[in-house]
Motif scaffolding. Sequence first.
Motif, PDB file in Angstrom:
ATOM      1  N   ASP A  98      -7.969  36.615  96.643  1.00  7.13           N
ATOM      2  CA  ASP A  98      -6.712  37.352  96.464  1.00  7.13           C
ATOM      3  C   ASP A  98      -6.909  38.623  95.646  1.00  7.13           C
ATOM      4  O   ASP A  98      -6.175  39.594  95.826  1.00  7.13           O
ATOM      5  N   GLU A  99      -7.875  38.605  94.751  1.00  6.51           N
ATOM      6  CA  GLU A  99      -8.094  39.742  93.857  1.00  6.51           C
ATOM      7  C   GLU A  99      -9.524  40.265  93.970  1.00  6.51           C
ATOM      8  O   GLU A  99     -10.446  39.517  94.262  1.00  6.51           O
ATOM      9  N   THR A 100      -9.672  41.542  93.691  1.00 10.06           N
ATOM     10  CA  THR A 100     -10.995  42.142  93.596  1.00 10.06           C
ATOM     11  C   THR A 100     -11.497  41.886  92.179  1.00 10.06           C
ATOM     12  O   THR A 100     -10.824  42.232  91.204  1.00 10.06           O
ATOM     13  N   ALA A 101     -12.672  41.256  92.065  1.00 11.68           N
ATOM     14  CA  ALA A 101     -13.219  40.883  90.760  1.00 11.68           C
ATOM     15  C   ALA A 101     -14.725  40.694  90.889  1.00 11.68           C
ATOM     16  O   ALA A 101     -15.241  40.573  92.007  1.00 11.68           O
ATOM     17  N   GLY A 121     -12.579  45.830  97.637  1.00 15.64           N
ATOM     18  CA  GLY A 121     -11.224  45.793  98.172  1.00 15.64           C
ATOM     19  C   GLY A 121     -10.961  46.822  99.244  1.00 15.64           C
ATOM     20  O   GLY A 121     -10.076  46.645 100.096  1.00 15.64           O
ATOM     21  N   ARG A 147     -13.788  41.784  96.764  1.00 18.34           N
ATOM     22  CA  ARG A 147     -12.628  41.027  97.265  1.00 18.34           C
ATOM     23  C   ARG A 147     -13.063  40.036  98.342  1.00 18.34           C
ATOM     24  O   ARG A 147     -12.406  39.044  98.599  1.00 18.34           O
TER      25      ARG A 147
END
Length: 175
Positions: A98-101, A121, A147
């Motif tokens: 769900d998130e870019t990390a 992302g 992502r």
Amino acid sequence: MTGLMRDAGRRVVPAAMVFTLLAGVSACGDKAPAAAAIDAAKPVADKPDAVLEPLSIETAKGPVVFRVEIADDDAERERGLMYRTALAPDRGMLFVFDETAPRAFWMKNTYIPLDILYIGGDGRIVSIAARAEPFNETPIPSRSPARGVLEIYGGRAAELGIQVGDRVRHRVFQK
């Protein structure tokens, strides 16, 4: 459907095979239930019944197309390609978050070498871990936040000219 069982409506399994499997598991009476469950997780080849989606990568040599399984929940991401003994050259698995990390993957219970492509992302490849060693539990980190992560057969990225900065085209990375 005499003699057949449906498995979640996606695959047909002969009843004799199911009976044989159940008989084999029940024959493991001297093992703890957890040990019997581990034994049931035998290596499997490429999943012919997997739902596949097209994914392409724009390289300097031109587009490269893969058919990928999607791992977009915790259980799918945790299992990944573990226990597989084969992966076709045009197949892969796309892990979606769900998130870019920052991300890190390992090769626990993975029988085949993999190229691990970390995707930002924006759909650009931010780092590539080439020919990750089977069964190695050392985390392999992305060099930049990601992502998505694409796993393909080990050595395919170099073979196809896939490099950091190439754009991945898939519905997940559309803006």
